[in-house]
Design an enzyme around this catalytic site. Structure first.
Site, PDB file in Angstrom:
ATOM      1  N   LYS A 190      13.031  24.313  10.260  1.00  0.00           N
ATOM      2  CA  LYS A 190      12.951  25.717  10.700  1.00  0.00           C
ATOM      3  C   LYS A 190      13.549  26.595   9.614  1.00  0.00           C
ATOM      4  O   LYS A 190      14.443  26.166   8.872  1.00  0.00           O
ATOM      5  CB  LYS A 190      13.751  25.885  11.991  1.00  0.00           C
TER       6      LYS A 190
HETATM    7  N1  GLU Z   1       7.310  28.393  15.466  1.00  0.00           N
HETATM    8  C1  GLU Z   1       6.535  27.576  16.334  1.00  0.00           C
HETATM    9  C2  GLU Z   1       7.426  26.638  17.117  1.00  0.00           C
HETATM   10  O1  GLU Z   1       8.594  26.884  17.282  1.00  0.00           O
HETATM   11  C3  GLU Z   1       5.393  26.879  15.602  1.00  0.00           C
HETATM   12  C4  GLU Z   1       5.803  25.973  14.496  1.00  0.00           C
HETATM   13  C5  GLU Z   1       4.638  25.432  13.661  1.00  0.00           C
HETATM   14  O2  GLU Z   1       3.506  25.769  13.943  1.00  0.00           O
HETATM   15  O3  GLU Z   1       4.931  24.683  12.737  1.00  0.00           O
HETATM   16  O4  GLU Z   1       6.993  25.665  17.667  1.00  0.00           O
END
Ligand code: GLU
Length: 446
Positions: free
Chosen positions: A132
């Site tokens: 993240k």
């Molecule tokens: N930000 C989204 C999540 O928390 C999508 C992450 C992604 O598509 O890699 O799942």
């Protein structure tokens, strides 16, 4: 519906301080989001009997990258921004997860979200690990040019730490497809050469005209609806005719509301950063989405009445869907809530105290690593399409997404029945079982 007294709950596991948290010197503040997340995970590891070495590896991210970068603002002065990329685990495949632009981005929160990504990808059985990122920035104060420059500088600051087969960012809170396009362009231009076009896989959630997948924009909301359609009948709530309240009406919940409406559900209350609205006869989510797009929020929508915050939370519904930021369901709001089910469209929406109250009230909580895994699942489809230079139809994306979500929901129920625990612990256990199997066969080097 399960009750707190029948089953072991994640809130109970949270109450105790896991010995591994002491061993690794974690913060002791019971409201720390990282502690909250790790303790649920370690509780599930204990249920499965996972080895100590796997537990300590998963209790901390592999890499914590922090960067500072200057950006030229429109008035000519330079401002320094702080960015993060946390790479939690890559036992199953490349690190994967979004990056957010928000003024409240902090290290412990990004670490928690990266850990949740590892669990989410493992639960839906896509071959990715978890990561993240984020930049501490208030996008409402930026011009479009400044937003673009922040994005490009963030990308160049972390470009050496990511890659299409190593770490693949995506949209999250405060970021969107346009930002992914600037991000991909910066990465590809910085790696010019014969393989530059392969760099398009370094980020997902791109616009469809630039390598994005059909169905990615609505994917998280679609996944919430798919999981509810699979699980609610077993809880005694038919989707046709069920009532819902939505906390947040951004990308995730505006789609979840619209898709659930198509399935026959009725949204009776909605809240976002602009206000609280209610209509017991049902709020038309299609019209509300148009209103929110035109005005920036739900406030002033003609098809509902304004209400107070307390009225919003007290609205009696079958399903409450928090789809905004983390940690919004405080003990006070949890006391107010009058719902049978909480479907976590946002990650970690409740504080530990809020969670305990909901569990004690017998609210069935469908955890985020299951409920909101649709976004990353379609990100995986986008990455596959980029890798193989094919384009999937919208129907193919929806079909495959539904298959992944239904299987993940069934997997979670299977673990709950086996371990007699709540759904949150069961979802973590179903994810960890897979990760544990991989560590067993791979071993640890050296
Ligand atoms: N930000 C989204 C999540 O928390 C999508 C992450 C992604 O598509 O890699 O799942």
């Amino acid at each position: 519906m399960s009750t707190a007294t029948e089953n072991q709950s994640s809130a109970e596991l949270n109450g105790k301080h896991h010995p591994i948290c002491d061993e690794l010197g974690f913060p002791t503040d019971p409201d720390n989001l990282y502690l909250q997340t790790v303790e649920v995970m370690l509780g599930a590891c204990d249920l499965l009997g996972l080895q100590h070495r796997v537990q300590i590896i998963l209790a901390q991210p592999k890499n914590e990258i922090m960067v500072h970068f200057p950006v030229r603002m429109d008035d000519g002065h330079h401002k320094l921004f702080k960015g993060y990329r946390i790479q939690h685990n890559n036992a199953l495949g490349p690190y994967k997860g979004g990056f957010r632009f928000h003024p409240d981005v902090h290290l412990d929160d990004v670490k928690s979200l990266a850990l949740l990504m590892t669990m989410k990808c493992a639960l839906v059985r896509i071959p990715f690990g978890g990561g993240k990122g984020g930049v501490k920035v208030n996008t409402r104060e930026l011009s479009e040019g400044e937003l673009q420059r922040v994005t490009r500088r963030y990308c160049s600051a972390i470009a050496n730490e990511i890659g299409p087969d190593y770490d693949i960012p995506a949209p999250d809170v405060g970021t969107n497809a346009q930002i992914m396009a600037w991000f991909a362009d910066t990465y590809m231009m910085s790696n010019e050469g014969k393989d530059a076009n392969d760099g398009i896989r370094v980020v997902t959630g791109k616009p469809v005209e630039f390598g994005g997948s059909l169905g990615r924009e609505k994917a998280t909301g679609q996944g919430v609806a798919d999981v509810l359609a699979e699980m609610l009948p077993g809880i005694g709530i038919p989707v046709q005719g069920m009532t819902a309240s939505l906390l947040g009406f951004g990308n995730v919940n505006s789609w979840a509301g619209r898709i659930l409406q198509d399935m026959g559900a009725k949204t009776t209350a909605v809240a976002d950063h602009t206000g609280f609205i209610r209509n017991e006869n049902g709020i038309d989510c299609n019209a509300l989405a148009k209103h929110a797009e035109a005005t920036g929020g739900v406030k002033g929508f003609a098809g509902a009445d304004d209400c107070t915050e307390e009225d919003f939370y007290r609205t009696k519904v079958d399903v409450f869907i928090p789809g905004a930021l983390e940690q919004m369901i405080t003990p006070q709001r949890a006391e107010w809530l009058d719902c049978k089910v909480m479907a976590e469209a946002a990650n970690a929406p409740s504080t530990p105290g809020g969670d305990r109250i909901l569990v004690a009230k017998g609210v069935e909580i469908i955890p985020a690593i299951l409920a909101n895994a649709g976004g990353v699942t379609v990100s995986y489809f986008e990455w596959l399409q980029n890798k193989s230079s094919v384009v999937w139809s919208a129907e193919q994306v929806d079909r495959e997404l539904n298959r992944h979500m239904v299987l993940a929901a069934r997997r979670t129920l299977k673990f709950r029945n086996e371990y007699k625990c709540d759904l949150r612990t069961a979802a973590f256990a179903a994810a960890l079982d897979h990760i544990g199997d991989v560590y067993k066969v791979r071993g640890i080097f050296p």
